[in-house]
Design a protein around this motif. Structure first.
Motif, mmCIF file in Angstrom:
data_model
loop_
_atom_site.group_PDB
_atom_site.id
_atom_site.type_symbol
_atom_site.label_atom_id
_atom_site.label_comp_id
_atom_site.label_asym_id
_atom_site.label_seq_id
_atom_site.Cartn_x
_atom_site.Cartn_y
_atom_site.Cartn_z
ATOM 1 N N GLN A 71 41.230 47.924 47.037
ATOM 2 C CA GLN A 71 41.200 47.327 48.366
ATOM 3 C C GLN A 71 40.888 48.371 49.432
ATOM 4 O O GLN A 71 40.195 48.076 50.400
ATOM 5 C CB GLN A 71 42.537 46.638 48.676
ATOM 6 N N ASP A 72 41.362 49.609 49.247
ATOM 7 C CA ASP A 72 41.054 50.652 50.230
ATOM 8 C C ASP A 72 39.562 50.964 50.266
ATOM 9 O O ASP A 72 38.982 51.159 51.332
ATOM 10 C CB ASP A 72 41.879 51.917 49.975
ATOM 11 N N LEU A 73 38.913 50.971 49.112
ATOM 12 C CA LEU A 73 37.465 51.183 49.064
ATOM 13 C C LEU A 73 36.730 50.028 49.747
ATOM 14 O O LEU A 73 35.797 50.232 50.523
ATOM 15 C CB LEU A 73 36.986 51.315 47.620
ATOM 16 N N GLN B 247 44.224 38.744 41.371
ATOM 17 C CA GLN B 247 43.645 38.071 42.529
ATOM 18 C C GLN B 247 43.239 39.073 43.600
ATOM 19 O O GLN B 247 42.173 38.941 44.210
ATOM 20 C CB GLN B 247 44.629 37.046 43.097
ATOM 21 N N ASP B 248 44.069 40.086 43.836
ATOM 22 C CA ASP B 248 43.730 41.132 44.805
ATOM 23 C C ASP B 248 42.469 41.888 44.370
ATOM 24 O O ASP B 248 41.612 42.212 45.187
ATOM 25 C CB ASP B 248 44.885 42.121 44.978
ATOM 26 N N HIS B 249 42.379 42.152 43.086
ATOM 27 C CA HIS B 249 41.206 42.845 42.549
ATOM 28 C C HIS B 249 39.950 41.998 42.779
ATOM 29 O O HIS B 249 38.920 42.506 43.237
ATOM 30 C CB HIS B 249 41.411 43.126 41.059
ATOM 31 N N ALA B 250 40.045 40.714 42.483
ATOM 32 C CA ALA B 250 38.906 39.812 42.688
ATOM 33 C C ALA B 250 38.525 39.750 44.159
ATOM 34 O O ALA B 250 37.339 39.773 44.504
ATOM 35 C CB ALA B 250 39.241 38.418 42.157
ATOM 36 N N PHE B 251 39.509 39.697 45.045
ATOM 37 C CA PHE B 251 39.229 39.646 46.480
ATOM 38 C C PHE B 251 38.498 40.914 46.931
ATOM 39 O O PHE B 251 37.549 40.845 47.705
ATOM 40 C CB PHE B 251 40.520 39.456 47.278
ATOM 41 N N ALA B 252 38.911 42.067 46.417
ATOM 42 C CA ALA B 252 38.231 43.328 46.767
ATOM 43 C C ALA B 252 36.789 43.310 46.268
ATOM 44 O O ALA B 252 35.873 43.742 46.981
ATOM 45 C CB ALA B 252 38.985 44.520 46.175
ATOM 46 N N LEU B 253 36.560 42.785 45.066
ATOM 47 C CA LEU B 253 35.198 42.703 44.538
ATOM 48 C C LEU B 253 34.331 41.764 45.376
ATOM 49 O O LEU B 253 33.176 42.071 45.670
ATOM 50 C CB LEU B 253 35.216 42.237 43.080
ATOM 51 N N VAL B 254 34.890 40.634 45.769
ATOM 52 C CA VAL B 254 34.144 39.684 46.604
ATOM 53 C C VAL B 254 33.828 40.320 47.960
ATOM 54 O O VAL B 254 32.724 40.172 48.486
ATOM 55 C CB VAL B 254 34.922 38.360 46.763
ATOM 56 N N SER B 255 34.792 41.035 48.527
ATOM 57 C CA SER B 255 34.573 41.720 49.804
ATOM 58 C C SER B 255 33.446 42.740 49.691
ATOM 59 O O SER B 255 32.608 42.864 50.587
ATOM 60 C CB SER B 255 35.844 42.424 50.272
#
Length: 138
Positions: free
Chosen positions: A2-4, A49-57
């Motif tokens: 998420q930081d990236l 879910q957080d990982h997926a959200f970071a990938l979508v972002s």
């Protein structure tokens, strides 16, 4: 991850010169994502879910900017498929295929029925799947 994603998004949103930074971010995303998903069995549903959200972002960042690292779309799509497969694997097989009636929450949004997030939701209107401050996934 998420930081990236946040760093890349901030530079993209400000339209600052970013190609070397975004290329470096993508390189780190590849390393971190593959390492994190290699231990996906030990990750919680929220972590996936957080990982997926970071990938979508990150997909938004690379779609919004002129920076297009080689194989970026393919990599992000493959990683999202892995997250989805892991989440599906955790669902009870009977719940995965059962039709789940939507319910209304106290605030009037549609929520998930008894299936707990597994399988299709039989609804004519969009259903809130994940709701967090500043984010809702329909």
């Amino acid at each position: 991850m998420q930081d990236l994603s946040n760093t890349a998004w901030a530079f993209a949103a400000r339209s600052w010169p970013q190609e070397p930074l975004l290329e470096a971010v993508f390189g780190q995303v590849v390393l971190h994502s593959e390492a994190e998903l290699s231990r996906s069995v030990s990750l919680s549903r929220a972590e996936l879910q957080d990982h997926a959200f970071a990938l979508v972002s990150l997909g938004w960042v690379f779609g919004f900017t002129a920076c297009r690292p080689q194989n970026c779309r393919t990599f992000l799509a493959a990683q999202l498929r892995l997250v989805g497969a892991e989440l599906d694997r955790r669902c009870d097989a009977s719940a995965r295929f059962a039709a789940v009636a939507p319910r209304r929450t106290a605030r009037g949004e549609h929520g998930l029925g008894a299936g707990g997030g597994c399988g299709p939701v039989a609804a004519a209107e969009p259903t809130v799947v994940v709701e967090r401050p500043g984010m809702a996934v329909l």
